[in-house]
Design a protein around this motif. Structure first.
Motif, short mmCIF file in Angstrom:
data_model
loop_
_atom_site.label_atom_id
_atom_site.label_comp_id
_atom_site.label_asym_id
_atom_site.label_seq_id
_atom_site.Cartn_x
_atom_site.Cartn_y
_atom_site.Cartn_z
N LYS A 48 0.82 -1.12 0.07
CA LYS A 48 -0.05 0.09 0.13
C LYS A 48 0.93 1.19 0.14
O LYS A 48 2.01 1.27 0.58
CB LYS A 48 -0.87 0.02 1.38
N ASP A 49 0.42 2.47 -0.71
CA ASP A 49 1.13 3.56 -0.69
C ASP A 49 1.32 4.05 0.76
O ASP A 49 0.44 4.12 1.64
CB ASP A 49 0.52 4.61 -1.59
N GLY A 50 2.31 4.43 1.18
CA GLY A 50 2.67 4.97 2.56
C GLY A 50 4.08 4.67 3.01
O GLY A 50 5.00 4.53 2.16
N VAL A 51 4.24 5.23 4.15
CA VAL A 51 5.72 4.87 4.82
C VAL A 51 5.62 3.81 5.90
O VAL A 51 4.50 3.72 6.70
CB VAL A 51 6.00 6.16 5.66
N THR A 52 6.44 3.06 5.97
CA THR A 52 6.38 1.89 6.82
C THR A 52 7.87 1.53 7.31
O THR A 52 8.82 1.84 6.68
CB THR A 52 6.04 0.65 6.10
N VAL A 53 8.14 0.87 8.41
CA VAL A 53 9.36 0.27 8.98
C VAL A 53 9.49 -1.32 8.72
O VAL A 53 8.69 -1.76 9.28
CB VAL A 53 9.67 0.87 10.26
N LYS A 54 10.29 -1.52 7.93
CA LYS A 54 10.87 -2.95 7.84
C LYS A 54 12.22 -3.23 7.93
O LYS A 54 13.25 -2.57 7.23
CB LYS A 54 10.28 -3.23 6.19
N GLU A 55 12.39 -4.27 8.68
CA GLU A 55 14.11 -4.60 9.02
C GLU A 55 14.84 -3.23 9.43
O GLU A 55 15.97 -3.45 8.88
CB GLU A 55 14.63 -5.32 7.60
N GLN A 63 2.80 4.93 -5.48
CA GLN A 63 2.14 4.59 -6.90
C GLN A 63 3.11 3.18 -7.07
O GLN A 63 3.41 2.77 -8.33
CB GLN A 63 2.51 5.37 -8.14
N GLY A 64 3.10 2.46 -6.17
CA GLY A 64 3.55 0.72 -6.17
C GLY A 64 5.23 0.91 -6.22
O GLY A 64 5.72 -0.31 -6.23
N LEU A 65 5.76 1.79 -5.93
CA LEU A 65 7.38 1.84 -6.20
C LEU A 65 7.71 2.19 -4.82
O LEU A 65 7.49 3.16 -4.08
CB LEU A 65 7.84 2.73 -7.22
N THR A 66 8.69 1.12 -4.29
CA THR A 66 9.02 1.40 -2.93
C THR A 66 10.57 1.70 -2.87
O THR A 66 11.52 1.48 -3.58
CB THR A 66 8.97 -0.12 -2.35
N SER A 67 11.02 2.77 -2.07
CA SER A 67 12.28 3.11 -1.77
C SER A 67 12.36 3.75 -0.71
O SER A 67 11.60 3.83 0.41
CB SER A 67 12.62 4.23 -2.78
N GLY A 100 7.01 -2.72 11.44
CA GLY A 100 5.46 -3.13 11.23
C GLY A 100 4.46 -2.15 11.12
O GLY A 100 3.27 -2.15 10.80
N ASP A 101 4.97 -0.90 11.80
CA ASP A 101 3.95 0.41 11.71
C ASP A 101 3.71 1.05 10.23
O ASP A 101 4.75 0.66 9.45
CB ASP A 101 4.43 1.39 12.77
N MET A 102 2.39 1.36 10.12
CA MET A 102 2.34 1.93 8.79
C MET A 102 1.57 3.35 8.87
O MET A 102 0.60 3.71 9.79
CB MET A 102 1.17 1.01 8.04
N LEU A 103 2.12 4.40 8.06
CA LEU A 103 1.90 5.48 7.91
C LEU A 103 1.22 5.81 6.53
O LEU A 103 2.16 5.67 5.80
CB LEU A 103 3.02 6.62 8.45
N SER A 104 -0.13 6.39 6.38
CA SER A 104 -0.45 6.53 5.24
C SER A 104 0.18 7.72 4.63
O SER A 104 0.53 8.60 5.48
CB SER A 104 -1.92 6.58 4.92
N LEU A 105 -0.16 8.05 3.24
CA LEU A 105 0.51 9.24 2.65
C LEU A 105 -0.42 10.36 3.24
O LEU A 105 -0.15 11.57 2.77
CB LEU A 105 0.58 9.03 1.12
#
Length: 137
Positions: A48-55, A63-67, A100-105
């Motif tokens: 999903k579009d937004g900001v998350t913490v992973k590893e 828009q489906g692209l993660t950086s 695992g937290d998620m922040l939407s745009l």
């Protein structure tokens, strides 16, 4: 046909008809079909579009692209997020994002604990009722 003008016009007319037939028989090269554009997909599903913490890394998906987040980012409602995961909400409160937290745009924060609670409520609603209940015969 002693007139040179008549001879010239007949000659030009003959040459013109020969070149017109030669051009009409040339074929145009067929067009090649265009291949569809590829989309970035990870493990069969897009995030999903937004900001998350992973590893331990702060990742931004747009828009489906993660950086990975390299500089401070401001969202549409005024929420700011730093590359370290510190979130300053639009009202001034500060939160540090955990794994695992998620922040939407749009600025809505969903924690991993909130997700687990929602999943447990969903599972409880799917299970049949335990205890005394009337059963139809």
């Amino acid at each position: 046909m002693k007139n040179p003008l008549v001879r010239t016009s007949c000659l030009l007319l003959l040459l013109g008809s020969i070149t017109a037939t030669a051009h009409a028989q040339t074929k145009v090269a067929p067009r090649k079909p265009a291949a569809p554009k590829l989309r970035m997909v990870s493990n069969g599903a897009t995030m999903k579009d937004g900001v998350t913490v992973k590893e331990g890394k702060v990742l931004v998906t747009q828009q489906g692209l993660t950086s990975s987040l390299t500089q401070e980012m401001t969202l549409t409602n005024g929420t700011k997020i730093s590359p370290a995961g510190a979130v300053t909400m639009a009202n001034g409160s500060t939160v540090t994002m955990q794994e695992g937290d998620m922040l939407s745009l749009s600025g809505r924060l969903t924690t991993a604990a909130m997700k687990a609670e929602q999943d447990s409520l969903l599972m409880a609603s799917k299970e049949p009722a335990k205890g005394k209940s009337k059963k139809k015969k």
